[in-house]
Design a protein around this motif. Structure first.
Motif, PDB file in Angstrom:
ATOM      1  N   ARG A 106       0.839  -1.208   0.000  1.00  0.00           N
ATOM      2  CA  ARG A 106       0.000   0.000   0.000  1.00  0.00           C
ATOM      3  C   ARG A 106       0.872   1.255   0.000  1.00  0.00           C
ATOM      4  O   ARG A 106       0.550   2.246  -0.658  1.00  0.00           O
ATOM      5  CB  ARG A 106      -0.932  -0.020   1.211  1.00  0.00           C
ATOM      6  CG  ARG A 106      -1.889   1.136   1.248  1.00  0.00           C
ATOM      7  CD  ARG A 106      -2.881   1.049   0.098  1.00  0.00           C
ATOM      8  NE  ARG A 106      -3.819   2.138   0.197  1.00  0.00           N
ATOM      9  CZ  ARG A 106      -3.956   3.084  -0.720  1.00  0.00           C
ATOM     10  NH1 ARG A 106      -3.266   3.051  -1.821  1.00  0.00           N
ATOM     11  NH2 ARG A 106      -4.814   4.057  -0.549  1.00  0.00           N
ATOM     12  N   LEU A 107       1.968   1.223   0.732  1.00  0.00           N
ATOM     13  CA  LEU A 107       2.897   2.353   0.729  1.00  0.00           C
ATOM     14  C   LEU A 107       3.497   2.561  -0.659  1.00  0.00           C
ATOM     15  O   LEU A 107       3.605   3.699  -1.132  1.00  0.00           O
ATOM     16  CB  LEU A 107       4.028   2.126   1.740  1.00  0.00           C
ATOM     17  CG  LEU A 107       3.733   2.468   3.186  1.00  0.00           C
ATOM     18  CD1 LEU A 107       4.827   1.923   4.095  1.00  0.00           C
ATOM     19  CD2 LEU A 107       3.602   3.963   3.364  1.00  0.00           C
ATOM     20  N   ILE A 108       3.889   1.474  -1.308  1.00  0.00           N
ATOM     21  CA  ILE A 108       4.448   1.570  -2.659  1.00  0.00           C
ATOM     22  C   ILE A 108       3.429   2.225  -3.585  1.00  0.00           C
ATOM     23  O   ILE A 108       3.758   3.130  -4.356  1.00  0.00           O
ATOM     24  CB  ILE A 108       4.864   0.180  -3.192  1.00  0.00           C
ATOM     25  CG1 ILE A 108       6.045  -0.366  -2.392  1.00  0.00           C
ATOM     26  CG2 ILE A 108       5.199   0.245  -4.680  1.00  0.00           C
ATOM     27  CD1 ILE A 108       6.350  -1.835  -2.653  1.00  0.00           C
ATOM     28  N   GLU A 109       2.189   1.779  -3.483  1.00  0.00           N
ATOM     29  CA  GLU A 109       1.127   2.355  -4.312  1.00  0.00           C
ATOM     30  C   GLU A 109       0.943   3.841  -4.018  1.00  0.00           C
ATOM     31  O   GLU A 109       0.831   4.662  -4.932  1.00  0.00           O
ATOM     32  CB  GLU A 109      -0.181   1.600  -4.063  1.00  0.00           C
ATOM     33  CG  GLU A 109      -1.328   2.072  -4.914  1.00  0.00           C
ATOM     34  CD  GLU A 109      -2.616   1.324  -4.608  1.00  0.00           C
ATOM     35  OE1 GLU A 109      -3.688   1.917  -4.816  1.00  0.00           O
ATOM     36  OE2 GLU A 109      -2.560   0.170  -4.157  1.00  0.00           O
ATOM     37  N   SER A 110       0.933   4.198  -2.749  1.00  0.00           N
ATOM     38  CA  SER A 110       0.744   5.603  -2.366  1.00  0.00           C
ATOM     39  C   SER A 110       1.883   6.491  -2.842  1.00  0.00           C
ATOM     40  O   SER A 110       1.662   7.650  -3.203  1.00  0.00           O
ATOM     41  CB  SER A 110       0.623   5.730  -0.847  1.00  0.00           C
ATOM     42  OG  SER A 110      -0.518   5.068  -0.383  1.00  0.00           O
ATOM     43  N   LEU A 111       3.093   5.962  -2.829  1.00  0.00           N
ATOM     44  CA  LEU A 111       4.259   6.756  -3.202  1.00  0.00           C
ATOM     45  C   LEU A 111       4.485   6.846  -4.709  1.00  0.00           C
ATOM     46  O   LEU A 111       5.111   7.793  -5.181  1.00  0.00           O
ATOM     47  CB  LEU A 111       5.518   6.174  -2.539  1.00  0.00           C
ATOM     48  CG  LEU A 111       5.587   6.257  -1.020  1.00  0.00           C
ATOM     49  CD1 LEU A 111       6.737   5.414  -0.496  1.00  0.00           C
ATOM     50  CD2 LEU A 111       5.714   7.696  -0.559  1.00  0.00           C
ATOM     51  N   SER A 112       3.984   5.863  -5.458  1.00  0.00           N
ATOM     52  CA  SER A 112       4.341   5.799  -6.877  1.00  0.00           C
ATOM     53  C   SER A 112       3.198   6.058  -7.852  1.00  0.00           C
ATOM     54  O   SER A 112       3.431   6.109  -9.056  1.00  0.00           O
ATOM     55  CB  SER A 112       4.956   4.433  -7.191  1.00  0.00           C
ATOM     56  OG  SER A 112       4.000   3.410  -6.995  1.00  0.00           O
TER      57      SER A 112
END
Length: 152
Positions: free
Chosen positions: A42-48
Motif C-alpha cells: 500500500r505504501l508503494i502504491e501511495s508513493l508511486s
C-alpha cells in the motif's frame, strides 16, 4: 467392546467441550508478515501512483518507492515495537505503528520534494504580479474614488 468405549469417550469429550466456555486468544500485535507485506504494498502504491499526496509532492519511481516503503515500514515497526509492553493489549502499539508510518511517509515525500522545489526556485526568477505595485482603488471594481464629507 472397544467400539463402545470409543463412543463413550467421544461423548464425554464432546460434553466437556460444550460445558467449557470457549476462550479465543486474539493478538493484534505484532502483525503477521502477510499484514506487514500488505502495508508495504500500500505504501508503494501511495508513493508511486497519482494521488492527493502526489499532487502536492510528486510521485516516486516504482523501484525507489519499493525501497522507501520497506524502509518506512521497518522503521515504524521498530519504533512501535520499542514502545510495547506486556500490559498493552496491542491497540496502542498498532496506533503508534500507524502514526509512525504516516509520519515517515510524509517526511520522506517532503524531504524529497524540498530539493526539487529549491532547484526550481533557483532556475526561475521571482516574478511579481503586474498589478502588485499599483495601489488598489478604494471603491473596488469601478475605479472611482468616493469622497465623503464629514460635518464639523
Amino acid at each position: 467392546m472397544a467400539e463402545i468405549d470409543s463412543a463413550q469417550s467421544q461423548e464425554t469429550v464432546t460434553q466437556e467441550t460444550q460445558n467449557k466456555p470457549m476462550t479465543t486468544s486474539f493478538s493484534i500485535w505484532p502483525p503477521t508478515q502477510r499484514t506487514r507485506d500488505a502495508v508495504i504494498n500500500r505504501l508503494i502504491e501511495s508513493l508511486s501512483t497519482p494521488s492527493i499526496l502526489s499532487k502536492r509532492y510528486g510521485t516516486l519511481p516504482q523501484d525507489e518507492a519499493s525501497e522507501t516503503a520497506r524502509l518506512i515500514e521497518e522503521e515504524a515497526f521498530a519504533a512501535a515495537g520499542s514502545t510495547a509492553s506486556d500490559a498493552d493489549d496491542g491497540i496502542e502499539i498498532l496506533q503508534v505503528y500507524s502514526k509512525e508510518i504516516s509520519k515517515r511517509m510524509i517526511d520522506t515525500v517532503k524531504s524529497r520534494s524540498a530539493p526539487a522545489a529549491a532547484s526550481e526556485g533557483e532556475s526561475k526568477p521571482s516574478e511579481l504580479p503586474a498589478d502588485a505595485s499599483e495601489p488598489s482603488s478604494a471603491s473596488g471594481l469601478t475605479g472611482e474614488v468616493s469622497s465623503v464629507e464629514t460635518e464639523p
